[in-house]
Design a protein around this motif. Structure first.
Motif, PDB file in Angstrom:
ATOM      1  N   LEU A  38       0.855  -1.178   0.000  1.00 17.95           N
ATOM      2  CA  LEU A  38       0.000   0.000   0.000  1.00 17.95           C
ATOM      3  C   LEU A  38       0.898   1.237   0.000  1.00 17.95           C
ATOM      4  O   LEU A  38       2.030   1.187   0.493  1.00 17.95           O
ATOM      5  CB  LEU A  38      -0.852  -0.001   1.279  1.00 17.95           C
ATOM      6  N   TYR A  39       0.390   2.329  -0.549  1.00 14.94           N
ATOM      7  CA  TYR A  39       1.139   3.583  -0.565  1.00 14.94           C
ATOM      8  C   TYR A  39       0.512   4.487   0.481  1.00 14.94           C
ATOM      9  O   TYR A  39      -0.527   5.095   0.251  1.00 14.94           O
ATOM     10  CB  TYR A  39       1.095   4.211  -1.963  1.00 14.94           C
ATOM     11  N   VAL A  40       1.165   4.554   1.644  1.00 13.77           N
ATOM     12  CA  VAL A  40       0.628   5.324   2.770  1.00 13.77           C
ATOM     13  C   VAL A  40       1.353   6.652   2.952  1.00 13.77           C
ATOM     14  O   VAL A  40       2.587   6.699   2.957  1.00 13.77           O
ATOM     15  CB  VAL A  40       0.764   4.500   4.073  1.00 13.77           C
ATOM     16  N   SER A  41       0.590   7.711   3.082  1.00 12.92           N
ATOM     17  CA  SER A  41       1.219   9.024   3.304  1.00 12.92           C
ATOM     18  C   SER A  41       0.333   9.863   4.223  1.00 12.92           C
ATOM     19  O   SER A  41      -0.884   9.689   4.263  1.00 12.92           O
ATOM     20  CB  SER A  41       1.447   9.743   1.975  1.00 12.92           C
ATOM     21  N   PRO A  42       0.950  10.759   4.992  1.00 14.19           N
ATOM     22  CA  PRO A  42       0.186  11.598   5.919  1.00 14.19           C
ATOM     23  C   PRO A  42      -0.800  12.469   5.144  1.00 14.19           C
ATOM     24  O   PRO A  42      -0.514  12.920   4.038  1.00 14.19           O
ATOM     25  CB  PRO A  42       1.258  12.459   6.583  1.00 14.19           C
ATOM     26  N   GLY A  43      -1.984  12.666   5.753  1.00 12.35           N
ATOM     27  CA  GLY A  43      -2.948  13.534   5.112  1.00 12.35           C
ATOM     28  C   GLY A  43      -2.873  14.861   5.849  1.00 12.35           C
ATOM     29  O   GLY A  43      -2.542  15.904   5.291  1.00 12.35           O
TER      30      GLY A  43
END
Length: 239
Positions: A195-200
């Motif tokens: 998965l490509y997880v990044s802070p929102g």
DNA sequence: GCGACAG
DNA sequence: ATCTTGTCGC
């Protein structure tokens, strides 16, 4: 500017601008450039105390994809149960344009959000957080507009590059653009696409990856997002 | 000019 | 995202 000051971004940018969704792609891009300065990518809350997590997913009906459907729900990670779930429908006009997804899906997502009676501590949104050309993927846009912690959980890459991710669950490698780390490519299940997880908004890079991992049991997607997707799909298929 | 490109 | 069946594997 202190985080506390940024926290009242609504005051500086104006509620009118934040809830505005231009029909013109060029105007949308300009708006992103303004809003992105209000994104907070630092530890903002104690993730240990994040218990109620929200999840939203949007689906479409027909080939014209004009009719949009969305489900917003709140999941309790201590009990593993969904505390509340709502469903809404709305016509969607803005087309899908890479980099401008929020102008297509955020309106209906907010409509679903407004229908909830309970409040989540943090939100997980399908799509990018700051791992975006202008650092304002739909999760970041969502977070700033509502002033809430949010994490972007994408099933595929929008931008950035990375090394291969070890095949075991829990492994991750940084996703970067130039020298900047904009997210993590996280393996939530062994031998399954990462998965490509990044802070929102209001969460850090590490908190984002840790929280998403903490919400994954036996599936690729974290529970809030997985359950929301499951509900919209079922709803769209039955109606 | 040629690809790449969240959902 | 959506259009679509069966199938291989834990």
């Amino acid at each position: 500017m202190r985080d506390d000051a940024k926290d009242i971004s609504h005051f500086y940018l104006g509620v009118k601008d934040l809830f505005e969704f231009p029909r013109d792609p060029k105007e949308a891009i300009e708006l992103q450039k303004k809003i992105c300065s209000f994104v907070i990518t630092e530890d903002y809350c104690d993730i240990e105390k994040v218990r109620l997590i929200g999840g939203i997913d949007v689906a479409y009906k027909g080939r014209g994809a004009k009719e949009g459907c969305a489900v917003a729900l709140i999941w309790d990670r201590l009990t593993g149960e969904t505390v509340e779930a709502v469903y809404v429908e709305e016509s969607i006009n803005f087309p899908y344009i890479p980099g401008l997804l929020s102008f297509r899906e955020l309106p209906i997502a907010i409509k679903a959000f407004d229908k909830l009676s309970l409040k989540a501590d943090l939100w997980m949104i399908d799509g990018a957080g700051i791992a975006h050309p202008r650092r304002l993927g739909i999760a970041a846009h969502f977070g700033v507009v509502l002033g809430l912690p949010a994490i972007g959980v994408a099933k595929s890459r929008l931008i950035g590059s990375h090394l291969s991710v070890p095949r075991t669950k829990g492994s991750w490698v940084p996703l970067r653009q130039n020298g900047e780390v904009i997210g993590h490519v996280l393996r939530t299940r062994s031998d399954v696409r990462p998965l490509y997880v990044s802070p929102g908004h209001k969460v850090s890079l590490l908190q984002s990856a840790n929280l998403v991992l903490a919400c994954c049991s036996r599936y690729r997607l974290p529970e809030p997002t997985r359950l929301a997707h499951q509900l919209v799909t079922a709803k769209v298929h039955s109606n």
